[in-house]
Design an enzyme around this catalytic site. Structure first.
Site, short mmCIF file in Angstrom:
data_model
loop_
_atom_site.label_atom_id
_atom_site.label_comp_id
_atom_site.label_asym_id
_atom_site.label_seq_id
_atom_site.Cartn_x
_atom_site.Cartn_y
_atom_site.Cartn_z
N LYS A 196 -37.29 -12.30 -23.77
CA LYS A 196 -36.59 -11.77 -22.60
C LYS A 196 -35.17 -11.33 -22.95
O LYS A 196 -34.38 -10.97 -22.08
CB LYS A 196 -36.54 -12.85 -21.49
N HIS A 250 -39.59 -21.32 -11.57
CA HIS A 250 -40.78 -20.73 -12.20
C HIS A 250 -41.77 -21.87 -12.46
O HIS A 250 -41.35 -23.01 -12.68
CB HIS A 250 -40.32 -20.10 -13.52
N CYS A 290 -45.22 -16.07 -10.97
CA CYS A 290 -45.29 -17.46 -11.45
C CYS A 290 -44.34 -18.37 -10.67
O CYS A 290 -43.69 -19.25 -11.25
CB CYS A 290 -44.99 -17.57 -12.95
N ASP A 342 -32.80 -23.96 -17.19
CA ASP A 342 -33.78 -22.95 -17.60
C ASP A 342 -33.05 -21.61 -17.66
O ASP A 342 -32.77 -20.99 -16.64
CB ASP A 342 -34.93 -22.93 -16.57
N GLN A 402 -33.92 -16.36 -17.68
CA GLN A 402 -33.46 -15.09 -17.11
C GLN A 402 -31.97 -14.82 -17.34
O GLN A 402 -31.46 -13.81 -16.86
CB GLN A 402 -33.76 -15.05 -15.60
C1 LIG Z 1 -36.97 -18.52 -14.86
C2 LIG Z 1 -38.10 -18.55 -15.85
N1 LIG Z 1 -38.44 -19.70 -16.44
C3 LIG Z 1 -39.42 -19.79 -17.34
C4 LIG Z 1 -40.14 -18.67 -17.72
C5 LIG Z 1 -41.21 -18.80 -18.74
O1 LIG Z 1 -40.86 -18.07 -19.89
P1 LIG Z 1 -41.89 -17.91 -21.09
O2 LIG Z 1 -43.15 -17.35 -20.50
O3 LIG Z 1 -41.21 -16.94 -22.00
O4 LIG Z 1 -42.09 -19.24 -21.70
C6 LIG Z 1 -39.85 -17.44 -17.12
C7 LIG Z 1 -40.64 -16.24 -17.43
O5 LIG Z 1 -40.71 -15.31 -16.66
C8 LIG Z 1 -38.79 -17.38 -16.16
O6 LIG Z 1 -38.45 -16.24 -15.59
#
Ligand SMILES: Cc1ncc(COP(=O)(O)O)c(C=O)c1O
Length: 424
Positions: free
Chosen positions: A244, A141, A382, A218, A221
């Protein structure tokens, strides 16, 4: 596990979109919140609201205790050794920015080091300054790419990227080769938000540790869908977003092994994160407060605790199996659509499906099925480099949560079929 009972906890699901029952399949973007989470946050503002850690009075102590209790709950949920290894942040993005900035100060930045470290730490570190290299994967992401990339570019360093195959599976041979290039940090998604791939993080962490490289996971998900044990994984850092995993927006966390968090310099500066302050010099608070500058989102942290307790009320394996059934059923039914191409076909995958259909723009498809009451996400999610890798402008992504049903999957597939017919 009774889905009807679960749905009672999520009143937002019980509504019509354009005159059709809402089918909410955008859970990878954010999940809905159960009543207990909403009530907990409301309750805080009704009965406990106060700034924490600073007041000697009754209400402040009550709020402080509740906040620290929430921290302990997070620590227990992911099996951290100690609650001081949990830093509350706004979410995954902020946690990753914190790490990129702090690693920059620690490893790559002479000027910043001089303000944050002791003279002896400084001279040892300055003697070790190297070309900054950070290792990520091809499926990250933007939140796990841009903060590292920007930091690296400031120091003319190099972002190393583990490639993946056409199914969306990482190439571990290449990973091993890239580890030999001595990156200072490895940062990997547990689960890809586009492909659904569950990466073999335990193995990847062990491989990085053989080269003495710390690993950031990370978990944006994964937290809602899979039990996490940071000690078993042996990751050095694990980051996540509350929203999430059925918790409010604006709260999330960073787990870090205490020895790493001790080593990293603070990220933001201000109240609460300091120990002593004079015009000449500032010393910093102990963990985890060193990383929590300013007034935190206490209400949301309590909401996060409530979401964790909500999740703990279920057999997590049963939830995982249910979400997997939804996924398998969606894949099987969608496969009948002519010209469909699935983006992400790893064997180990989580509850989301991404696809495109020949001759149909994902955005148009998303817009039409929205009018049929079905909420999915379209676009690059993203993760533009993933789109480039597969040579596509975007995908349609349906992502599932514990409250979704097989009937909803059928409604979704029929909507996709109809929209595809209309658009071709
Ligand atoms: C794999 C992953 N990393 C990071 C993020 C960023 O999360 P946040 O917008 O809650 O900071 C997301 C959000 O969709 C994601 O799916």
């Amino acid at each position: 596990m009774n889905i009807n009972d679960i749905r009672q906890q999520f009143p937002v699901l019980d509504q019509q979109a354009y005159g059709k029952p809402l089918v909410y399949f955008d859970n990878a973007a954010t999940t809905q919140k159960p009543l207990c989470v909403i009530d907990r946050e409301r309750d805080y503002y009704l009965h406990e609201n106060c700034n924490i850690h600073r007041g000697v009075h009754y209400l402040s102590q009550k709020a402080t205790e509740a906040y620290e209790h929430a921290r302990q709950t997070v620590a227990d949920f992911i099996h951290a050794k100690e609650s001081r290894e949990i830093v509350f942040t706004r979410g995954t993005t902020e946690s990753l920015n914190l790490l990129a900035t702090s690693f920059e100060h620690l490893f790559f930045s002479k000027t910043h080091n001089s303000q944050l470290l002791t003279d002896s730490q400084l001279s040892t570190l300055n003697s070790q300054l190297t070309t900054p290299k950070v290792l990520i994967t091809a499926m990250e992401h933007h939140s796990n790419l841009v903060p590292w990339q920007q930091m690296i570019q400031r120091h003319h360093g190099q972002l190393l990227v583990v490639p993946m195959d056409d199914k969306g599976v990482l190439d571990l041979e290449q990973y091993e080769k890239l580890l030999k290039e001595e990156p200072k940090v490895v940062s990997i998604a547990h689960i890809s938000n586009v492909l659904g791939t569950i990466n073999p993080i335990k193995q990847m962490i062990a491989m990085a540790h053989q080269y003495g490289i710390p690993v950031v996971i990370d978990g944006a998900q994964s937290m809602a869908h899979h039990p996490i044990d940071v000690q078993d994984l042996d990751c050095d850092f694990f980051v996540f977003s509350g929203h999430k995993m059925y918790a409010p927006m604006g709260i999330g966390g960073l787990y870090g092994k205490a020895e790493w968090l001790e080593k990293l310099p603070p990220y933001q500066f201000g109240g609460e994160m300091v120990d002593t302050v004079s015009f000449e010099k500032t010393t910093f608070n102990v963990l985890p407060f060193k990383f929590e500058a300013g007034t935190p989102n206490v209400g949301a942290a309590l909401g996060l605790e409530s979401a964790i307790q909500f999740l703990q009320g279920f057999d997590r394996m049963e939830v995982e199996a249910h979400e997997n059934q939804l996924l398998q059923s969606a894949i099987q039914q969608l496969s009948a659509i002519e010209g469909i191409r699935f983006i992400g076909q790893a064997e180990q995958r989580s509850g989301l499906v991404s696809f495109i259909i020949d001759g149909v723009h994902p955005y148009d498809l998303g817009t039409i099925i929205d009018k049929m009451g079905v909420a999915v996400r379209t676009g690059h999610h993203c993760a533009e480099p993933v789109m480039t890798r597969f040579g596509i402008p975007g995908t349609v992504r349906a992502s599932f949560a514990m409250y979704n049903t097989m009937e909803e999957v059928e409604v979704f597939v029929k909507a996709v079929q109809r929209a595809a017919m209309m658009l071709r």
